[in-house]
Scaffold this active site. Structure first.
Site, PDB file in Angstrom:
ATOM      1  N   ASP A 164     -10.152  -3.508  -5.959  1.00  9.28           N
ATOM      2  CA  ASP A 164      -9.604  -2.693  -4.878  1.00  9.28           C
ATOM      3  C   ASP A 164     -10.160  -1.277  -4.963  1.00  9.28           C
ATOM      4  O   ASP A 164      -9.981  -0.582  -5.961  1.00  9.28           O
ATOM      5  CB  ASP A 164      -8.076  -2.665  -4.991  1.00  9.28           C
ATOM      6  CG  ASP A 164      -7.406  -2.104  -3.752  1.00  9.28           C
ATOM      7  OD1 ASP A 164      -8.064  -1.381  -3.001  1.00  9.28           O
ATOM      8  OD2 ASP A 164      -6.226  -2.411  -3.546  1.00  9.28           O
ATOM      9  N   HIS A 192      -8.164  -4.996  -0.832  1.00  4.91           N
ATOM     10  CA  HIS A 192      -7.108  -4.261  -0.153  1.00  4.91           C
ATOM     11  C   HIS A 192      -7.049  -4.595   1.330  1.00  4.91           C
ATOM     12  O   HIS A 192      -5.985  -4.581   1.940  1.00  4.91           O
ATOM     13  CB  HIS A 192      -7.347  -2.760  -0.336  1.00  4.91           C
ATOM     14  CG  HIS A 192      -6.150  -1.926   0.005  1.00  4.91           C
ATOM     15  ND1 HIS A 192      -5.137  -1.697  -0.886  1.00  4.91           N
ATOM     16  CD2 HIS A 192      -5.799  -1.284   1.142  1.00  4.91           C
ATOM     17  CE1 HIS A 192      -4.222  -0.928  -0.320  1.00  4.91           C
ATOM     18  NE2 HIS A 192      -4.591  -0.675   0.911  1.00  4.91           N
ATOM     19  N   SER A 215       0.822  -1.200   0.000  1.00  5.94           N
ATOM     20  CA  SER A 215       0.000   0.000   0.000  1.00  5.94           C
ATOM     21  C   SER A 215       0.861   1.257   0.000  1.00  5.94           C
ATOM     22  O   SER A 215       1.654   1.452  -0.900  1.00  5.94           O
ATOM     23  CB  SER A 215      -0.949  -0.054   1.204  1.00  5.94           C
ATOM     24  OG  SER A 215      -2.040   0.782   0.996  1.00  5.94           O
TER      25      SER A 215
END
Length: 682
Positions: free
Chosen positions: A599, A645, A513
């Site tokens: 995502d 995610h 991320s």
């Protein structure tokens, strides 16, 4: 009181599940509930909301780094799932072609990792079965009620096994990854729902909590740097909320209650680090806040738990955990250093306000959770004797300090097998994050223990932008200070090599991320330091994403990255380090990226563009150079249709981790083969 988001699952969810004391109205005995969690209410029709922030997963075999909390951006919907007869734009066709191309590429090369992936999966599953003592959903008693989880829902029953319902529910509603409304619903004969609070500022995110003594429900509206709290009287839940202190730019505060006084965890005053203050409920403005307890310099406040006569504060300083016990009776503070091997702690369930013992677990990436307790009566720390599996004894932990470009000392935590010889020839896996004031996730992971057993070295670089040394550590690595994190990472890797922990050709880098910003930037500026990189849903297209204010979290995240549309200097600065913007023809490390088709936080389009540009740059460089043995790096994108995610199943997570480690093993084995004339590394 939590200064970090609780993990998914019943045990951690109950850290945020609180009930008021019973109160009586003219007609009905009611209870007030507040619930916040990341759990999806798949079959629960009461709530249509959840905390949208994300943390590491506690059941799956764990990601390489923790997820972003208030993180990243919502991706565009997949064009292939558009409504029938919708017009097809050029960008949609390009997107579909890129998706198809990457999926075909992955299908072609994945067979080469199949055997090693299978071997790694079997080993992780073996360790998981060995160190996971009880996967069954716990039944936790809280007051007069018992709670348990089934199929993604939380159920409640009376302790005497009689079922009961609650008559008043406060909850938040989520839309486009944002929670900005608080609603109240009654379950009496006269059922009704009403909007209690709404937040208009897009920078702020709303959650609710209940004070430890169940006296007040708090409505908390927080941005990255500022917060505001409203109180709901649990004895009179239909009364309008009252404001504690109007938001003041740069001041964060959270509320607890004890003996008609508010205890305020806040950044108010100098230095701008967390302090515990108090004020009367009736006059709660900051002009009446009195200091109770202050943190030492460069100390991270990890958690705080209130009790009737005490307050326990969990602290971290350069990787070492401490426990401070504040006595409200003797007005004293006792500081206890926790075991040196411990890197993470987790409170057990949700301790009662009047309890005499606080239970918690300590762990590290290679040490399974071990149970401890602090006794207020005995005034000491108790290590629980029963341990089904012994603590690992053949792993050595080392803490280093790397000197960054501006002379700042950056902590590094290193793990390696005590039996390993010639550490400079061992593979090294470096972990980095460096954003949002969030620490690197250093809780136990089966795959980390597997790597140690197989001779790997693990290094965790606590660079600026994270929170390991307090709020100032975050401020020194965000917005116009973002390059500090890159300088820190570079210094950490160089120090590791200087100290003979591996060498560049055996070094891999892992990030997820927001950690992808620093990892991607390092690939552009110092590719010679690392051989391979694995990235999970990486944030690699910062500039283009922060320009898209229509995305639901962009405005909120301007406090972390800046606003390139309003500030030309900010735009140029982001462009100077953005991974996508700075790709150029040069020798790159091999890169394996996992991205998720659906995502909502990391735009898949940005990841696709990044991979295409990176692969082209690597090939362009190779075509321009004609030296024998010139290496072309592997640039691999694995797009997962399932998972997301923040929430992947155990099987999806296991497969993902196994693929990452298979890739790293293959990349580093290739080096070992060339170096040792046929001898492979473990």
């Amino acid at each position: 009181m939590k200064v970090r988001t609780p993990c998914a699952g019943l045990r951690n969810l109950l850290q945020g599940l609180s009930f008021s004391d019973k109160y009586y109205s003219k007609h009905n005995r009611l209870q007030t509930i507040c619930l916040y969690s990341k759990m999806k209410p798949q079959k629960c029709h009461i709530l249509d909301c959840s905390w949208s922030t994300c943390t590491h997963r506690t059941v799956s075999p764990a990601s390489i780094l923790p997820w972003r909390f208030f993180s990243c951006k919502e991706g565009t919907k997949i064009p292939s799932k558009r409504k029938q007869n919708a017009s097809i734009t050029t960008s949609e066709l390009l997107y579909e072609n890129l998706m198809k191309s990457e999926q075909e590429n992955w299908n072609d090369i994945s067979a080469g990792y199949k055997a090693m992936t299978k071997r790694i999966k079997e080993k992780i599953e073996e360790l998981h079965n060995k160190y996971t003592f009880n996967l069954r959903s716990p039944r936790i008693r809280f007051g007069e009620n018992v709670y348990f989880e089934e199929n993604g829902c939380i159920f409640l029953s009376k302790a005497d096994d009689e079922w009961a319902t609650n008559d008043v529910l406060y909850y938040t509603s989520q839309k486009n990854l944002k929670c900005q409304d608080v609603l109240m619903t009654t379950f009496t004969n006269q059922k009704h729902t009403m909007l209690v609070y709404t937040e208009q500022d897009a920078r702020f995110f709303v959650d609710i909590h209940c004070t430890k003594d169940r006296r007040f429900l708090t409505i908390n509206s927080n941005s990255k740097t500022t917060s505001e709290v409203w109180l709901v009287d649990c004895r009179n839940p239909f009364k309008l909320p009252t404001l504690v202190q109007a938001r003041t730019e740069g001041v964060i505060y959270h509320i607890e209650h004890r003996n008609d006084e508010l205890y305020i965890l806040t950044t108010y005053g100098e230095p701008a680090e967390y302090k515990l203050m108090k004020a009367p409920v009736a006059s709660s403005g900051m002009e009446n806040w009195q200091l109770v307890y202050a943190l030492e310099e460069k100390t991270k406040l990890v958690d705080l738990e209130m009790f009737s006569d005490h307050c326990i504060v969990f602290l971290k300083n350069a990787g070492q955990l401490y426990l401070d016990v504040i006595s409200f009776v003797s007005h004293s503070v006792q500081s206890i250093k926790l075991p040196t091997w411990a890197c993470e702690f987790e409170l057990e369930s949700h301790p009662e306000h009047t309890t005499s013992t606080c239970y918690f677990q300590l762990s590290s990436p290679v040490h399974p959770p071990k149970r401890f307790a602090y006794s207020f009566k005995q005034n000491n720390l108790i290590e629980q004797a029963v341990q089904e599996v012994p603590i690992i004894t053949n792993c050595h932990a080392t803490r280093l300090l790397a000197k960054s470009k501006d002379e700042t000392l950056v902590p590094i935590t290193v793990f390696h097998n005590m039996n390993s010889k010639e550490l400079h020839r061992k593979p090294l896996l470096v972990h980095v994050y460096g954003a949002y004031g969030i620490d690197l996730n250093m809780s136990f992971k089966e795959e980390k223990l597997m790597l140690i057993e197989e001779g790997w070295i693990l290094a965790y670089c606590h660079v600026r932008g994270g929170g390991e040394l307090g709020l100032c550590w975050h401020r020194d690595g965000c917005q116009h200070n973002k390059l500090n994190g890159l300088h820190d990472l570079r210094a950490c890797i160089r120090l590791l090599h200087q100290r003979r922990f591996s060498q560049p050709k055996y070094t891999a880098l892992a990030a997820a991320s927001a950690g992808g910003v620093l990892a991607g930037a390092l690939c552009n500026t110092d590719p010679e330091l690392i051989r391979a990189v694995v990235l999970q849903a990486p944030f690699v297209d910062v500039l283009n994403t922060m320009r898209k204010t229509h995305l639901p979290l962009t405005i909120e995240e301007q406090e972390e990255w800046g606003d390139p549309l309003a500030d030309e200097k900010c735009m140029k600065f982001i462009k100077s380090y953005c991974p996508y913007q700075n790709i150029k023809p040069q020798p790159y490390p091999s890169v394996f990226i996992t991205a998720y088709e659906n995502d909502q936080r990391i735009p898949l389009t940005g990841v696709l563009r990044y991979v295409q540009k990176l692969r082209k740059a690597a090939l362009d460089y190779a075509s321009r150079t004609s030296q024998n043995g010139n290496r072309i790096p592997n640039i691999i994108l694995d797009i997962q249709a399932s998972g997301s995610h923040c929430d992947s199943s155990w099987e999806d997570s296991l497969n993902e981790v196994a693929r990452h480690l298979a890739f790293l093993n293959k990349e580093l084995e290739e080096v070992c083969h060339l170096q040792h004339h046929g001898k492979t590394c473990k």
